[in-house]
Design a protein around this motif. Structure first.
Motif, PDB file in Angstrom:
ATOM      1  N   ILE A  13       8.014  33.199  15.136  1.00  0.00           N
ATOM      2  CA  ILE A  13       7.518  33.614  13.818  1.00  0.00           C
ATOM      3  C   ILE A  13       7.727  35.277  13.935  1.00  0.00           C
ATOM      4  CG2 ILE A  13       6.370  31.724  13.034  1.00  0.00           C
ATOM      5  CD1 ILE A  13       3.907  32.823  13.883  1.00  0.00           C
ATOM      6  N   GLY A  14       7.252  35.987  12.702  1.00  0.00           N
ATOM      7  CA  GLY A  14       7.421  37.208  12.616  1.00  0.00           C
ATOM      8  C   GLY A  14       6.046  37.818  13.215  1.00  0.00           C
ATOM      9  N   LYS A  15       6.304  39.137  13.669  1.00  0.00           N
ATOM     10  CA  LYS A  15       4.873  39.677  14.407  1.00  0.00           C
ATOM     11  C   LYS A  15       3.748  39.933  12.976  1.00  0.00           C
ATOM     12  CE  LYS A  15       7.345  41.856  17.963  1.00  0.00           C
ATOM     13  NZ  LYS A  15       7.766  43.041  18.515  1.00  0.00           N
ATOM     14  N   ALA A  16       4.250  40.278  11.736  1.00  0.00           N
ATOM     15  CA  ALA A  16       3.531  40.396  10.631  1.00  0.00           C
ATOM     16  C   ALA A  16       2.663  39.241  10.431  1.00  0.00           C
ATOM     17  CB  ALA A  16       4.314  40.905   9.607  1.00  0.00           C
ATOM     18  N   THR A  17       3.368  38.162  10.359  1.00  0.00           N
ATOM     19  CA  THR A  17       2.613  36.707  10.168  1.00  0.00           C
ATOM     20  C   THR A  17       1.381  36.469  11.267  1.00  0.00           C
ATOM     21  OG1 THR A  17       4.520  35.527   9.337  1.00  0.00           O
ATOM     22  CG2 THR A  17       2.901  34.179   9.974  1.00  0.00           C
ATOM     23  N   VAL A  18       2.029  36.773  12.573  1.00  0.00           N
ATOM     24  CA  VAL A  18       1.063  36.637  13.712  1.00  0.00           C
ATOM     25  C   VAL A  18      -0.313  37.550  13.584  1.00  0.00           C
ATOM     26  CG1 VAL A  18       0.386  36.897  16.090  1.00  0.00           C
ATOM     27  CG2 VAL A  18       2.421  35.715  15.107  1.00  0.00           C
ATOM     28  N   SER A  19       0.168  38.769  13.101  1.00  0.00           N
ATOM     29  CA  SER A  19      -0.819  39.846  12.831  1.00  0.00           C
ATOM     30  C   SER A  19      -1.996  39.499  11.827  1.00  0.00           C
ATOM     31  CB  SER A  19      -0.352  41.104  12.325  1.00  0.00           C
ATOM     32  OG  SER A  19      -1.249  42.069  12.361  1.00  0.00           O
ATOM     33  N   ARG A  20      -1.328  39.130  10.548  1.00  0.00           N
ATOM     34  CA  ARG A  20      -2.212  38.482   9.396  1.00  0.00           C
ATOM     35  C   ARG A  20      -3.040  37.360   9.964  1.00  0.00           C
ATOM     36  NH1 ARG A  20      -0.851  34.604   6.531  1.00  0.00           N
ATOM     37  NH2 ARG A  20       1.187  34.706   6.828  1.00  0.00           N
ATOM     38  N   LEU A  46      -2.221  29.089  16.856  1.00  0.00           N
ATOM     39  CA  LEU A  46      -2.516  30.377  17.779  1.00  0.00           C
ATOM     40  C   LEU A  46      -3.842  30.302  18.481  1.00  0.00           C
ATOM     41  CD1 LEU A  46      -1.776  33.263  14.899  1.00  0.00           C
ATOM     42  CD2 LEU A  46      -0.212  32.272  16.648  1.00  0.00           C
ATOM     43  N   LEU A  47      -5.036  29.750  17.743  1.00  0.00           N
ATOM     44  CA  LEU A  47      -6.060  29.446  18.532  1.00  0.00           C
ATOM     45  C   LEU A  47      -5.839  28.565  19.690  1.00  0.00           C
ATOM     46  CD1 LEU A  47      -8.841  28.786  15.780  1.00  0.00           C
ATOM     47  CD2 LEU A  47      -8.829  30.798  17.439  1.00  0.00           C
ATOM     48  N   ALA A  48      -5.173  27.542  19.682  1.00  0.00           N
ATOM     49  CA  ALA A  48      -4.963  26.477  20.672  1.00  0.00           C
ATOM     50  C   ALA A  48      -4.226  27.233  21.821  1.00  0.00           C
ATOM     51  CB  ALA A  48      -4.152  25.323  20.151  1.00  0.00           C
ATOM     52  N   GLN A  49      -3.269  28.003  21.288  1.00  0.00           N
ATOM     53  CA  GLN A  49      -2.436  28.695  22.560  1.00  0.00           C
ATOM     54  C   GLN A  49      -3.386  29.858  23.322  1.00  0.00           C
ATOM     55  OE1 GLN A  49       0.639  28.815  23.922  1.00  0.00           O
ATOM     56  NE2 GLN A  49       0.626  26.662  22.850  1.00  0.00           N
ATOM     57  N   LEU A  50      -4.529  30.486  22.583  1.00  0.00           N
ATOM     58  CA  LEU A  50      -5.356  31.260  23.321  1.00  0.00           C
ATOM     59  C   LEU A  50      -6.554  30.718  24.037  1.00  0.00           C
ATOM     60  CD1 LEU A  50      -5.716  33.700  20.380  1.00  0.00           C
ATOM     61  CD2 LEU A  50      -4.576  34.132  22.269  1.00  0.00           C
ATOM     62  N   GLU A  51      -6.474  29.246  24.079  1.00  0.00           N
ATOM     63  CA  GLU A  51      -7.441  28.576  24.931  1.00  0.00           C
ATOM     64  C   GLU A  51      -7.514  28.943  26.459  1.00  0.00           C
ATOM     65  OE1 GLU A  51      -9.683  24.328  24.864  1.00  0.00           O
ATOM     66  OE2 GLU A  51      -7.585  24.281  24.642  1.00  0.00           O
ATOM     67  N   GLY A  52      -6.515  29.437  26.860  1.00  0.00           N
ATOM     68  CA  GLY A  52      -6.551  29.806  28.417  1.00  0.00           C
ATOM     69  C   GLY A  52      -6.817  31.312  28.252  1.00  0.00           C
ATOM     70  N   GLU A  53      -5.685  31.888  28.769  1.00  0.00           N
ATOM     71  CA  GLU A  53      -6.080  33.645  29.061  1.00  0.00           C
ATOM     72  C   GLU A  53      -5.679  34.123  27.772  1.00  0.00           C
ATOM     73  OE1 GLU A  53      -1.899  34.495  31.177  1.00  0.00           O
ATOM     74  OE2 GLU A  53      -3.357  33.736  32.324  1.00  0.00           O
ATOM     75  N   GLY A  54      -5.874  35.437  27.420  1.00  0.00           N
ATOM     76  CA  GLY A  54      -5.548  36.445  26.436  1.00  0.00           C
ATOM     77  C   GLY A  54      -4.052  36.517  26.423  1.00  0.00           C
ATOM     78  N   ARG A  55      -3.713  36.786  25.349  1.00  0.00           N
ATOM     79  CA  ARG A  55      -2.267  36.950  24.960  1.00  0.00           C
ATOM     80  C   ARG A  55      -1.845  38.069  23.990  1.00  0.00           C
ATOM     81  NH1 ARG A  55       0.419  31.461  25.248  1.00  0.00           N
ATOM     82  NH2 ARG A  55       2.189  32.563  24.949  1.00  0.00           N
ATOM     83  N   ARG A  56      -0.776  38.476  24.225  1.00  0.00           N
ATOM     84  CA  ARG A  56      -0.332  39.783  23.430  1.00  0.00           C
ATOM     85  C   ARG A  56       0.201  38.928  22.187  1.00  0.00           C
ATOM     86  NH1 ARG A  56       3.196  43.946  26.860  1.00  0.00           N
ATOM     87  NH2 ARG A  56       1.308  44.349  28.548  1.00  0.00           N
ATOM     88  N   ALA A  57      -0.099  39.770  20.997  1.00  0.00           N
ATOM     89  CA  ALA A  57       0.496  39.286  19.500  1.00  0.00           C
ATOM     90  C   ALA A  57       2.004  39.140  19.736  1.00  0.00           C
ATOM     91  CB  ALA A  57      -0.076  40.162  18.508  1.00  0.00           C
ATOM     92  N   SER A  58       2.651  39.831  20.259  1.00  0.00           N
ATOM     93  CA  SER A  58       4.012  39.865  20.389  1.00  0.00           C
ATOM     94  C   SER A  58       4.515  38.400  21.005  1.00  0.00           C
ATOM     95  CB  SER A  58       4.763  41.215  20.986  1.00  0.00           C
ATOM     96  OG  SER A  58       4.116  41.307  22.220  1.00  0.00           O
ATOM     97  N   GLU A  59       3.819  38.244  22.263  1.00  0.00           N
ATOM     98  CA  GLU A  59       4.015  36.992  23.042  1.00  0.00           C
ATOM     99  C   GLU A  59       3.856  35.665  22.060  1.00  0.00           C
ATOM    100  OE1 GLU A  59       2.359  36.053  27.008  1.00  0.00           O
ATOM    101  OE2 GLU A  59       1.287  37.865  26.438  1.00  0.00           O
ATOM    102  N   LEU A  60       2.762  35.633  21.450  1.00  0.00           N
ATOM    103  CA  LEU A  60       2.560  34.766  20.188  1.00  0.00           C
ATOM    104  C   LEU A  60       3.576  34.560  19.406  1.00  0.00           C
ATOM    105  CD1 LEU A  60      -1.312  35.257  20.118  1.00  0.00           C
ATOM    106  CD2 LEU A  60      -0.033  33.203  21.102  1.00  0.00           C
ATOM    107  N   ALA A  61       4.025  35.445  18.875  1.00  0.00           N
ATOM    108  CA  ALA A  61       4.966  35.533  17.942  1.00  0.00           C
ATOM    109  C   ALA A  61       6.385  35.051  18.454  1.00  0.00           C
ATOM    110  CB  ALA A  61       5.375  37.159  17.286  1.00  0.00           C
TER     111      ALA A  61
END
Length: 141
Positions: free
Chosen positions: A61-68, A41-56
């Motif tokens: 992976i599930g939104k709950a996992t990303v949120s945790r 997740l950190l590596a994906q955030l190196e550029g611009e900000g992202r929504r948690a749902s985008e990362l999931a």
């Protein structure tokens, strides 16, 4: 059975196991208690900000996992959240300066390791491997 696909399955299994070990080591280098998935997740955030749902969605992976995992990163001071300027109801997750510093440090170490391990490869081969992995990763379940 098609032996080409059996070979592919076998090599991907080895690759996956080794990649998990590498991810765990990179996560530990950021913070000893960090989960391997949180480093991704950190590596994906190196550029611009992202929504948690985008990362999931990106990682399938599930939104709950990303949120945790994002909560753990926030507790470590590596990410923060701010309103999305395009949609005030949504929140963007961004690296903090400390998060950016740690990701860059770990990435530099890994980059040097890749360069050493692949020193005997032609740059075109490395580029082709990256291209094929990107193409493979774009396949969705």
């Amino acid at each position: 059975m098609d032996h080409v696909f059996l070979d592919l399955e076998r090599e991907l299994a080895v690759f996956y196991r080794r990649a998990r070990g590498i991810a765990a080591e990179m996560a530990r280098q950021v913070d000893p208690g960090l989960e391997p998935g949180a480093y991704a997740l950190l590596a994906q955030l190196e550029g611009e900000g992202r929504r948690a749902s985008e990362l999931a969605g990106y990682f399938s992976i599930g939104k709950a996992t990303v949120s945790r995992q994002l909560h753990a990163l926030e507790e470590l001071g590596l990410v923060d959240r701010e309103p999305d300027p395009a949609d005030g109801r949504a929140v963007l997750v961004r690296l903090t300066e400390e998060g950016r510093r740690r990701v860059r440090r770990v990435r530099a170490v890994r980059h040097a390791e890749y360069m050493q391990k692949l020193a005997g490869w032609d740059r075109a081969e490395v580029a082709e491997l990256a291209r094929l992995l990107r193409r493979f990763n774009e396949l969705r379940r």
